[in-house]
Scaffold this motif. Sequence first.
Motif, mmCIF file in Angstrom:
data_model
loop_
_atom_site.group_PDB
_atom_site.id
_atom_site.type_symbol
_atom_site.label_atom_id
_atom_site.label_comp_id
_atom_site.label_asym_id
_atom_site.label_seq_id
_atom_site.Cartn_x
_atom_site.Cartn_y
_atom_site.Cartn_z
ATOM 1 N N VAL A 1 0.812 -1.183 -0.071
ATOM 2 C CA VAL A 1 -0.077 0.224 -0.032
ATOM 3 C C VAL A 1 0.934 1.166 -0.046
ATOM 4 O O VAL A 1 1.771 1.160 0.643
ATOM 5 N N ASP A 2 0.648 2.197 -0.861
ATOM 6 C CA ASP A 2 1.646 3.332 -1.053
ATOM 7 C C ASP A 2 1.834 4.027 0.176
ATOM 8 O O ASP A 2 2.975 4.472 0.436
ATOM 9 N N SER A 3 0.675 4.286 0.917
ATOM 10 C CA SER A 3 0.741 5.170 2.015
ATOM 11 C C SER A 3 1.779 4.608 3.240
ATOM 12 O O SER A 3 2.316 5.428 3.950
ATOM 13 N N LEU A 4 2.074 3.063 3.021
ATOM 14 C CA LEU A 4 2.910 2.501 4.082
ATOM 15 C C LEU A 4 4.186 2.594 3.761
ATOM 16 O O LEU A 4 5.267 2.349 4.527
ATOM 17 N N LYS A 5 4.692 2.877 2.550
ATOM 18 C CA LYS A 5 6.143 2.717 1.981
ATOM 19 C C LYS A 5 6.911 3.744 2.739
ATOM 20 O O LYS A 5 8.200 3.410 2.770
ATOM 21 N N GLN A 6 6.471 4.691 3.269
ATOM 22 C CA GLN A 6 7.154 5.752 3.833
ATOM 23 C C GLN A 6 7.722 5.524 5.139
ATOM 24 O O GLN A 6 8.763 5.921 5.631
ATOM 25 N N TYR A 7 7.361 4.158 5.631
ATOM 26 C CA TYR A 7 7.841 3.678 6.964
ATOM 27 C C TYR A 7 8.938 2.615 6.788
ATOM 28 O O TYR A 7 9.337 1.937 7.718
ATOM 29 N N ASN A 8 9.042 2.334 5.591
ATOM 30 C CA ASN A 8 10.234 1.355 5.320
ATOM 31 C C ASN A 8 11.812 1.936 5.389
ATOM 32 O O ASN A 8 11.651 3.271 5.288
ATOM 33 N N SER B 1 -6.448 -7.839 11.162
ATOM 34 C CA SER B 1 -5.220 -6.882 10.727
ATOM 35 C C SER B 1 -5.513 -6.067 9.409
ATOM 36 O O SER B 1 -6.347 -6.469 8.550
ATOM 37 N N LEU B 2 -4.886 -4.918 9.251
ATOM 38 C CA LEU B 2 -4.826 -4.338 8.110
ATOM 39 C C LEU B 2 -3.989 -5.090 6.883
ATOM 40 O O LEU B 2 -3.026 -5.474 7.351
ATOM 41 N N SER B 3 -4.237 -4.909 5.712
ATOM 42 C CA SER B 3 -3.578 -5.700 4.639
ATOM 43 C C SER B 3 -2.423 -4.490 4.480
ATOM 44 O O SER B 3 -2.707 -3.393 4.101
ATOM 45 N N VAL B 4 -1.253 -4.966 4.162
ATOM 46 C CA VAL B 4 -0.052 -3.980 3.993
ATOM 47 C C VAL B 4 0.022 -4.135 2.386
ATOM 48 O O VAL B 4 0.862 -3.254 1.834
ATOM 49 N N ILE B 5 -0.561 -5.116 1.840
ATOM 50 C CA ILE B 5 -0.503 -4.800 0.112
ATOM 51 C C ILE B 5 -1.832 -4.377 -0.345
ATOM 52 O O ILE B 5 -2.958 -4.372 0.237
ATOM 53 N N LYS B 6 -1.884 -3.971 -1.570
ATOM 54 C CA LYS B 6 -2.813 -3.345 -2.304
ATOM 55 C C LYS B 6 -3.970 -4.544 -2.749
ATOM 56 O O LYS B 6 -3.644 -5.837 -2.931
ATOM 57 N N GLY B 7 -5.139 -4.064 -2.933
ATOM 58 C CA GLY B 7 -6.311 -4.983 -3.398
ATOM 59 C C GLY B 7 -6.951 -5.911 -2.602
ATOM 60 O O GLY B 7 -7.689 -6.962 -2.920
ATOM 61 N N ILE B 8 -6.765 -6.088 -1.172
ATOM 62 C CA ILE B 8 -7.399 -6.966 -0.102
ATOM 63 C C ILE B 8 -8.247 -6.075 0.717
ATOM 64 O O ILE B 8 -8.323 -5.028 1.135
ATOM 65 N N LYS B 9 -9.549 -6.591 0.391
ATOM 66 C CA LYS B 9 -10.733 -5.689 1.193
ATOM 67 C C LYS B 9 -10.378 -6.337 2.939
ATOM 68 O O LYS B 9 -10.141 -7.326 3.157
#
Length: 349
Positions: free
Chosen positions: A130-137, A303-311
């Motif tokens: 998910v794009d918004s999480l990439k900043q934390y890598n 838990s939240l999905s850290v990757i795109k496309g998962i509801k």
Amino acid sequence: MSRNMIRFFLALLGAALSLAAVPLRAQMPAWEQQLYEAAKKEKQFTVYTAHYNTEEAASLCTAFEKKYAGIKCNFVRTTAQVALQRFQQDLQANVAVASVFSSTDVSHYPDLKKKGLLLQYRPNNLGKMVDSLKQYNDAENYYSVTAAALMLITYNNSLVSEKDAPKNWPDLLDPKWKGKVSIGHPAFSGYVGTWVVQMRKLYGWDYFEKLEKNQPQIGRSVNDTVTMLNAKERWVAAGPEATTLLSRDKGNPLSVIYPTDGALLMVSPSAVPKNAPSPNAGKLFIEFLLDKEAAETQVKSHSLSVIKGIKPAVGAKPLEEVKIIRPTEDEITKGIPEVKEKFRDTFGV
């Protein structure tokens, strides 16, 4: 049916069974096949994790073993600070156990990186994140976010109505909740340490001096709040969205409130230790955590999905609909050691 036809169908059946034994290998890109073959030679690996509850950690290991046959996934599930202590004790004893270190306390990673204790590795699956999480890598690829979740207000709905439940974090300071609040401890839980840092940032330490007057029950893990609500020992809590909703799914009378002043976003990285006994299996597990099978397993546990496309699971809000708050990595790194001591001084525990 002739013998030749029988032989023909048996051959087809054998081919089908052979393909079923390795259903994904033919679909794997070259990097994944190479990593899988190297990991199989290591046979097994151990994860030190504070990301999940025991049930979810077991489910992820099972899903990994199903996808990557021939590799045994072991996990040690503790609170964040205990995971770090265990890892440090291994280092002092010159023993290598963990091939993946996963903590909910992001302040652990800069120090481990600075000391040269982490392996540099850029996951191939980072593009799925998910794009918004990439900043934390980590910019230098020593650790990557592999789990995300929310900390919010939780309550026992057999004791508290939705109308009367706290709507924001300062509502927990209301004297009507005296003897009815449950929280965790920042000296043990990465979730709680980050939450304490964020509350101090928003409201000053006065927030906790007022909270102390409400005589909260203080556990270790943030997940202890769920136990306290289910036991009706406490009515409201600063607790985890995922574990609370998972408990609700099992029939317990629990509900969550997304605070108007913001739910705390928790991002939890994973890294491969420099001394990992199974470094290839460790890398493969991190790749797995950034892929569809792991995301679907995590979402089932809310838990939240850290990757795109998962509801998201039923009952949880999509992340884009939630007001999010989170301290910076520097604020967490500097703040958690400070608030641990202030917390002990204030609450006497």
